[in-house]
Design a protein around this motif. Structure first.
Motif, PDB file in Angstrom:
ATOM      1  N   ILE A   9       0.854  -1.187   0.000  1.00  0.00           N
ATOM      2  CA  ILE A   9       0.000   0.000   0.000  1.00  0.00           C
ATOM      3  C   ILE A   9       0.891   1.238   0.000  1.00  0.00           C
ATOM      4  O   ILE A   9       1.823   1.335   0.796  1.00  0.00           O
ATOM      5  N   PRO A  10       0.624   2.205  -0.904  1.00  0.00           N
ATOM      6  CA  PRO A  10       1.431   3.434  -0.929  1.00  0.00           C
ATOM      7  C   PRO A  10       1.376   4.168   0.419  1.00  0.00           C
ATOM      8  O   PRO A  10       0.365   4.128   1.120  1.00  0.00           O
ATOM      9  N   THR A  11       2.461   4.827   0.752  1.00  0.00           N
ATOM     10  CA  THR A  11       2.580   5.517   2.035  1.00  0.00           C
ATOM     11  C   THR A  11       1.465   6.528   2.253  1.00  0.00           C
ATOM     12  O   THR A  11       0.923   6.619   3.350  1.00  0.00           O
ATOM     13  N   VAL A  12       1.091   7.277   1.228  1.00  0.00           N
ATOM     14  CA  VAL A  12       0.035   8.281   1.382  1.00  0.00           C
ATOM     15  C   VAL A  12      -1.273   7.603   1.771  1.00  0.00           C
ATOM     16  O   VAL A  12      -1.964   8.039   2.693  1.00  0.00           O
ATOM     17  N   SER A  13      -1.623   6.517   1.093  1.00  0.00           N
ATOM     18  CA  SER A  13      -2.851   5.786   1.411  1.00  0.00           C
ATOM     19  C   SER A  13      -2.798   5.222   2.827  1.00  0.00           C
ATOM     20  O   SER A  13      -3.780   5.281   3.571  1.00  0.00           O
ATOM     21  N   LYS A  14      -1.665   4.678   3.201  1.00  0.00           N
ATOM     22  CA  LYS A  14      -1.488   4.132   4.542  1.00  0.00           C
ATOM     23  C   LYS A  14      -1.676   5.230   5.588  1.00  0.00           C
ATOM     24  O   LYS A  14      -2.370   5.042   6.594  1.00  0.00           O
ATOM     25  N   ASN A  15      -1.086   6.387   5.348  1.00  0.00           N
ATOM     26  CA  ASN A  15      -1.203   7.495   6.296  1.00  0.00           C
ATOM     27  C   ASN A  15      -2.636   8.005   6.391  1.00  0.00           C
ATOM     28  O   ASN A  15      -3.098   8.376   7.471  1.00  0.00           O
ATOM     29  N   ILE A  16      -3.346   8.022   5.282  1.00  0.00           N
ATOM     30  CA  ILE A  16      -4.751   8.443   5.314  1.00  0.00           C
ATOM     31  C   ILE A  16      -5.568   7.456   6.140  1.00  0.00           C
ATOM     32  O   ILE A  16      -6.393   7.852   6.965  1.00  0.00           O
ATOM     33  N   ILE A  17      -5.350   6.171   5.917  1.00  0.00           N
ATOM     34  CA  ILE A  17      -6.063   5.139   6.676  1.00  0.00           C
ATOM     35  C   ILE A  17      -5.779   5.289   8.169  1.00  0.00           C
ATOM     36  O   ILE A  17      -6.701   5.281   8.995  1.00  0.00           O
ATOM     37  N   LEU A  18      -4.514   5.449   8.534  1.00  0.00           N
ATOM     38  CA  LEU A  18      -4.149   5.585   9.951  1.00  0.00           C
ATOM     39  C   LEU A  18      -4.709   6.882  10.545  1.00  0.00           C
ATOM     40  O   LEU A  18      -5.148   6.901  11.697  1.00  0.00           O
ATOM     41  N   PHE A  19      -4.720   7.959   9.768  1.00  0.00           N
ATOM     42  CA  PHE A  19      -5.300   9.222  10.217  1.00  0.00           C
ATOM     43  C   PHE A  19      -6.787   9.034  10.538  1.00  0.00           C
ATOM     44  O   PHE A  19      -7.277   9.485  11.573  1.00  0.00           O
ATOM     45  N   VAL A  20      -7.504   8.370   9.658  1.00  0.00           N
ATOM     46  CA  VAL A  20      -8.940   8.154   9.859  1.00  0.00           C
ATOM     47  C   VAL A  20      -9.183   7.256  11.072  1.00  0.00           C
ATOM     48  O   VAL A  20     -10.084   7.530  11.877  1.00  0.00           O
ATOM     49  N   VAL A  21      -8.387   6.210  11.225  1.00  0.00           N
ATOM     50  CA  VAL A  21      -8.528   5.337  12.399  1.00  0.00           C
ATOM     51  C   VAL A  21      -8.290   6.144  13.673  1.00  0.00           C
ATOM     52  O   VAL A  21      -9.099   6.103  14.608  1.00  0.00           O
ATOM     53  N   GLY A  22      -7.194   6.884  13.723  1.00  0.00           N
ATOM     54  CA  GLY A  22      -6.877   7.685  14.905  1.00  0.00           C
ATOM     55  C   GLY A  22      -7.917   8.756  15.173  1.00  0.00           C
ATOM     56  O   GLY A  22      -8.321   8.969  16.318  1.00  0.00           O
ATOM     57  N   GLY A  23      -8.364   9.439  14.120  1.00  0.00           N
ATOM     58  CA  GLY A  23      -9.376  10.477  14.277  1.00  0.00           C
ATOM     59  C   GLY A  23     -10.686   9.912  14.792  1.00  0.00           C
ATOM     60  O   GLY A  23     -11.326  10.491  15.678  1.00  0.00           O
ATOM     61  N   THR A  24     -11.078   8.784  14.254  1.00  0.00           N
ATOM     62  CA  THR A  24     -12.331   8.151  14.673  1.00  0.00           C
ATOM     63  C   THR A  24     -12.258   7.699  16.136  1.00  0.00           C
ATOM     64  O   THR A  24     -13.198   7.932  16.913  1.00  0.00           O
ATOM     65  N   LEU A  25     -11.153   7.072  16.504  1.00  0.00           N
ATOM     66  CA  LEU A  25     -11.013   6.611  17.893  1.00  0.00           C
ATOM     67  C   LEU A  25     -10.956   7.783  18.870  1.00  0.00           C
ATOM     68  O   LEU A  25     -11.608   7.761  19.921  1.00  0.00           O
ATOM     69  N   TYR A  26     -10.190   8.814  18.536  1.00  0.00           N
ATOM     70  CA  TYR A  26     -10.076   9.965  19.432  1.00  0.00           C
ATOM     71  C   TYR A  26     -11.421  10.680  19.566  1.00  0.00           C
ATOM     72  O   TYR A  26     -11.822  11.054  20.663  1.00  0.00           O
ATOM     73  N   TYR A  27     -12.103  10.847  18.448  1.00  0.00           N
ATOM     74  CA  TYR A  27     -13.417  11.491  18.480  1.00  0.00           C
ATOM     75  C   TYR A  27     -14.378  10.661  19.341  1.00  0.00           C
ATOM     76  O   TYR A  27     -15.166  11.211  20.109  1.00  0.00           O
ATOM     77  N   SER A  28     -14.308   9.351  19.214  1.00  0.00           N
ATOM     78  CA  SER A  28     -15.177   8.472  20.009  1.00  0.00           C
ATOM     79  C   SER A  28     -14.883   8.597  21.499  1.00  0.00           C
ATOM     80  O   SER A  28     -15.813   8.659  22.313  1.00  0.00           O
TER      81      SER A  28
END
Length: 152
Positions: free
Chosen positions: A3-22
């Motif tokens: 998986i390209p680094t940009v895609s990986k970083n977007i996925i991790l950003f969304v996971v982190g954002g979702t968990l923190y928001y929760s």
């Protein structure tokens, strides 16, 4: 398939954002009876991404405790920046630590920085395991104290 680094970083950003928001949503709902602001998704995603990137750029020899301290500093610094912009400059009033001891401008405080240490430990482990399971990176391993590098 890598998986390209940009895609990986977007996925991790969304996971982190979702968990923190929760976490923020649960805290605000059950503890402070406030409303969770959408910017907490951005703050959480950025914190998770930077902690993960910090963790990717160190050797496994660095102790998990040291990584947790660095993670806490990252979260505290970003919370200060977001707080100064969102709460002070824009007047949104998303959070206010003025009534908590050892606060700075009501935007950061020592008790929450200590809480960020423990949240950082969870973020470090989650980031490592996601990178291992989802992206085929090195299997994580940890220790409490730094070890000297192996001599060749």
């Amino acid at each position: 398939m890598k998986i390209p680094t940009v895609s990986k970083n977007i996925i991790l950003f969304v996971v982190g954002g979702t968990l923190y928001y929760s976490i923020e949503f649960l805290y605000k709902t059950f503890i402070s009876l406030g409303v969770c602001h959408w910017s907490m998704f951005l703050l959480g995603g950025l914190c998770f991404l930077l902690i993960g990137l910090m963790n990717e750029n160190i050797l496994w020899e660095e102790s998990i405790l040291t990584q947790g301290v660095k993670g806490s500093l990252i979260i505290t610094a970003l919370e200060l920046i977001f707080g100064l912009v969102l709460n002070i400059r824009l007047g949104l009033g998303i959070w206010d630590y003025s009534n908590i001891p050892l606060n700075f401008m009501g935007q950061i405080c020592l008790p929450f920085s200590i809480a960020w240490f423990f949240l950082s430990l969870l973020a470090i482990v989650l980031d490592d395991y996601l990178r291992w399971k989802w992206f085929g990176e090195e299997k994580p391993h940890y220790h409490l104290y730094s070890r000297p590098p192996c001599e060749e």
